[in-house]
Design a protein around this motif. Sequence first.
Motif, mmCIF file in Angstrom:
data_model
loop_
_atom_site.group_PDB
_atom_site.id
_atom_site.type_symbol
_atom_site.label_atom_id
_atom_site.label_comp_id
_atom_site.label_asym_id
_atom_site.label_seq_id
_atom_site.Cartn_x
_atom_site.Cartn_y
_atom_site.Cartn_z
ATOM 1 N N VAL A 59 -20.779 32.977 -91.587
ATOM 2 C CA VAL A 59 -20.177 33.667 -90.437
ATOM 3 C C VAL A 59 -19.974 35.156 -90.686
ATOM 4 C CG1 VAL A 59 -19.055 31.583 -89.585
ATOM 5 C CG2 VAL A 59 -17.845 33.048 -91.220
ATOM 6 N N GLU A 60 -20.301 35.616 -91.871
ATOM 7 C CA GLU A 60 -20.119 37.034 -92.205
ATOM 8 C C GLU A 60 -21.024 37.384 -93.369
ATOM 9 O OE1 GLU A 60 -16.812 39.832 -94.510
ATOM 10 O OE2 GLU A 60 -16.160 37.945 -93.599
ATOM 11 N N HIS A 61 -21.519 38.610 -93.386
ATOM 12 C CA HIS A 61 -22.238 39.136 -94.539
ATOM 13 C C HIS A 61 -21.619 40.476 -94.922
ATOM 14 C CE1 HIS A 61 -25.306 36.293 -92.941
ATOM 15 N NE2 HIS A 61 -25.436 36.039 -94.223
ATOM 16 N N ARG A 62 -21.552 40.719 -96.225
ATOM 17 C CA ARG A 62 -20.881 41.912 -96.717
ATOM 18 C C ARG A 62 -21.661 42.487 -97.891
ATOM 19 N NH1 ARG A 62 -14.738 41.225 -98.685
ATOM 20 N NH2 ARG A 62 -14.694 40.206 -96.627
ATOM 21 N N LEU A 63 -21.924 43.782 -97.837
ATOM 22 C CA LEU A 63 -22.611 44.474 -98.935
ATOM 23 C C LEU A 63 -21.553 45.138 -99.809
ATOM 24 C CD1 LEU A 63 -25.429 45.201 -100.074
ATOM 25 C CD2 LEU A 63 -25.301 47.308 -98.722
ATOM 26 N N VAL A 64 -21.525 44.765 -101.092
ATOM 27 C CA VAL A 64 -20.495 45.267 -101.992
ATOM 28 C C VAL A 64 -21.135 45.896 -103.226
ATOM 29 C CG1 VAL A 64 -18.861 43.513 -101.207
ATOM 30 C CG2 VAL A 64 -20.226 43.086 -103.261
ATOM 31 N N SER A 65 -20.408 46.797 -103.856
ATOM 32 C CA SER A 65 -20.834 47.351 -105.138
ATOM 33 C C SER A 65 -20.617 46.308 -106.225
ATOM 34 C CB SER A 65 -20.036 48.610 -105.460
ATOM 35 O OG SER A 65 -18.682 48.273 -105.726
ATOM 36 N N ILE A 93 -17.675 21.627 -97.973
ATOM 37 C CA ILE A 93 -17.234 22.087 -99.284
ATOM 38 C C ILE A 93 -16.911 23.581 -99.196
ATOM 39 C CG2 ILE A 93 -17.844 22.336 -101.725
ATOM 40 C CD1 ILE A 93 -17.626 19.435 -100.870
ATOM 41 N N ASP A 94 -15.784 23.991 -99.720
ATOM 42 C CA ASP A 94 -15.381 25.407 -99.785
ATOM 43 C C ASP A 94 -15.456 26.122 -98.437
ATOM 44 O OD1 ASP A 94 -14.910 25.201 -102.527
ATOM 45 O OD2 ASP A 94 -16.983 25.707 -103.027
ATOM 46 N N PRO A 95 -14.867 25.562 -97.393
ATOM 47 C CA PRO A 95 -14.928 26.238 -96.089
ATOM 48 C C PRO A 95 -14.231 27.599 -96.124
ATOM 49 C CG PRO A 95 -13.287 24.475 -96.073
ATOM 50 C CD PRO A 95 -14.048 24.334 -97.360
ATOM 51 N N GLY A 96 -14.891 28.592 -95.502
ATOM 52 C CA GLY A 96 -14.298 29.902 -95.341
ATOM 53 C C GLY A 96 -14.342 30.806 -96.556
ATOM 54 N N LEU A 97 -14.830 30.324 -97.693
ATOM 55 C CA LEU A 97 -14.863 31.156 -98.892
ATOM 56 C C LEU A 97 -16.099 32.049 -98.910
ATOM 57 C CD1 LEU A 97 -13.641 28.804 -101.778
ATOM 58 C CD2 LEU A 97 -12.319 30.111 -100.101
ATOM 59 N N LEU A 98 -16.034 33.098 -99.723
ATOM 60 C CA LEU A 98 -17.192 33.958 -99.933
ATOM 61 C C LEU A 98 -18.184 33.261 -100.852
ATOM 62 C CD1 LEU A 98 -15.435 37.419 -100.424
ATOM 63 C CD2 LEU A 98 -16.686 36.623 -98.403
ATOM 64 N N ASP A 99 -19.462 33.620 -100.699
ATOM 65 C CA ASP A 99 -20.537 32.912 -101.397
ATOM 66 C C ASP A 99 -21.650 33.902 -101.708
ATOM 67 O OD1 ASP A 99 -22.035 30.814 -102.446
ATOM 68 O OD2 ASP A 99 -21.916 29.579 -100.634
ATOM 69 N N MET A 149 -24.738 44.424 -103.811
ATOM 70 C CA MET A 149 -25.005 42.986 -103.728
ATOM 71 C C MET A 149 -24.478 42.448 -102.399
ATOM 72 S SD MET A 149 -23.534 39.986 -106.300
ATOM 73 C CE MET A 149 -24.623 40.430 -107.670
ATOM 74 N N TRP A 150 -25.325 41.670 -101.712
ATOM 75 C CA TRP A 150 -24.910 41.020 -100.476
ATOM 76 C C TRP A 150 -24.157 39.724 -100.783
ATOM 77 C CZ3 TRP A 150 -24.782 42.893 -95.715
ATOM 78 C CH2 TRP A 150 -25.669 43.911 -95.339
ATOM 79 N N LEU A 151 -23.044 39.535 -100.092
ATOM 80 C CA LEU A 151 -22.315 38.276 -100.127
ATOM 81 C C LEU A 151 -22.239 37.706 -98.715
ATOM 82 C CD1 LEU A 151 -19.284 39.190 -102.449
ATOM 83 C CD2 LEU A 151 -21.506 38.223 -103.105
ATOM 84 N N SER A 152 -21.997 36.415 -98.616
ATOM 85 C CA SER A 152 -21.807 35.779 -97.306
ATOM 86 C C SER A 152 -20.454 35.075 -97.290
ATOM 87 C CB SER A 152 -22.926 34.771 -97.028
ATOM 88 O OG SER A 152 -22.827 33.662 -97.916
ATOM 89 N N ARG A 153 -19.991 34.751 -96.089
ATOM 90 C CA ARG A 153 -18.792 33.937 -95.965
ATOM 91 C C ARG A 153 -19.178 32.604 -95.326
ATOM 92 N NH1 ARG A 153 -13.605 35.027 -96.497
ATOM 93 N NH2 ARG A 153 -13.847 37.279 -96.187
ATOM 94 N N ASP A 165 -10.313 36.612 -99.375
ATOM 95 C CA ASP A 165 -11.534 37.036 -100.066
ATOM 96 C C ASP A 165 -11.647 36.377 -101.435
ATOM 97 O OD1 ASP A 165 -12.397 38.546 -97.961
ATOM 98 O OD2 ASP A 165 -11.704 40.463 -98.768
ATOM 99 N N VAL A 166 -11.795 35.061 -101.426
ATOM 100 C CA VAL A 166 -11.989 34.279 -102.640
ATOM 101 C C VAL A 166 -13.429 33.789 -102.669
ATOM 102 C CG1 VAL A 166 -11.317 32.183 -103.877
ATOM 103 C CG2 VAL A 166 -9.572 33.585 -102.744
ATOM 104 N N VAL A 167 -14.082 33.941 -103.804
ATOM 105 C CA VAL A 167 -15.480 33.538 -103.966
ATOM 106 C C VAL A 167 -15.532 32.128 -104.541
ATOM 107 C CG1 VAL A 167 -17.713 34.159 -104.980
ATOM 108 C CG2 VAL A 167 -16.061 35.955 -104.406
ATOM 109 N N THR A 168 -16.445 31.304 -104.043
ATOM 110 C CA THR A 168 -16.589 29.951 -104.575
ATOM 111 C C THR A 168 -16.834 29.988 -106.077
ATOM 112 O OG1 THR A 168 -18.994 29.772 -104.365
ATOM 113 C CG2 THR A 168 -17.684 29.252 -102.398
ATOM 114 N N ALA A 169 -16.487 28.901 -106.746
ATOM 115 C CA ALA A 169 -16.696 28.829 -108.194
ATOM 116 C C ALA A 169 -18.166 28.967 -108.542
ATOM 117 C CB ALA A 169 -16.141 27.510 -108.728
ATOM 118 N N ASP A 170 -19.047 28.278 -107.802
ATOM 119 C CA ASP A 170 -20.482 28.334 -108.091
ATOM 120 C C ASP A 170 -21.011 29.758 -107.944
ATOM 121 O OD1 ASP A 170 -19.869 25.667 -107.959
ATOM 122 O OD2 ASP A 170 -21.480 25.123 -106.582
#
Length: 310
Positions: free
Chosen positions: A239-245, A156-162, A145-149, A260-265
């Motif tokens: 500002v970043e994309h990350r592929l994670v299991s 709203i939620d600056p700098g968090l993973l999304d 799964m791809w995530l973004s930062r 490395d905190v993910v937004t609530a949504d």
Amino acid sequence: METGAIVHGPAILARLAALLAEPRGDYLPLRIGREVVGWVDEGRAVVLARFANVFDRRTSGLTTGLAFNASLETAPARTAALDRVVDVLAAEGRLSAWRHERYAIATHLGAPPLCLIERAAARFFGIRTYAAHVNGLVRGSSTSMWLSRRSAAKAIDPGLLDNLVGGGIPAGAAVAETMIREAWEEAGIPADIAATATPAAELRVCRAQPDGLQRETVFAHDLWLEADFVPSNQDGEAVEHRLVSLDEAAALIANDRGTDVVTADASLVILDFLLRHCSVGPESPDWRALGALRYPPLELSIPRTDRDLG
């Protein structure tokens, strides 16, 4: 089946149950005519009651709360009056950063707007909002799964993973239209590929936030991407994309500290994917409670007063 979410289930539940907890205390309804279109706490109700030419304050009976003045008979008239109020609230520092984007205040998505509101003021008034999110997925020996930062400049939620893609649905826009536009802006996904995303869930968020009440329906989508696809942000908001299991995704939505905190949504959207794809199944003791986090009620209860009870 990937079991990471089962391992992390108790921590996911503890974190998201706190983040997504139902609002506490009394909230007063905001009405346009007979329609309840928002909810505000007592402090914000006092602020809005200053604008007596826009809002009527009613303290008892079936219409307790705030209501747009009946003299504001049309959507343009209500919008113009609300704009003046919102300008004052912004000048007083009561709103989040100005977005230059309109949300519709309406009975449901796609209904004729009763008026429009600057996005930065939506939570102050507790109006119902809508968003489109996308799980960017890659098949392989196991699903990734791809995530973004989010940019540090986000309101709203600056700098968090999304999630790879996520954005509010502005006035006049449809779910699919928003999803396709955001997919390009946030991840460089061409429209023809974004259009293959599958609508997967309608999730709900109802929680108190520093800027007001978030009452949102999140339209979650699954989009399967080629293994060689690499996201490329187009609008400066990621500002970043990350592929994670999926194991890593589960651990991330359980995490509540560090960078490395993910937004609530986004955590809710990821949790929904894990539940739908049996990374958490009925055999898990947390299964029912985790599932319930996805569908809280969006309407609150009108507080009863002594006068009502007497």
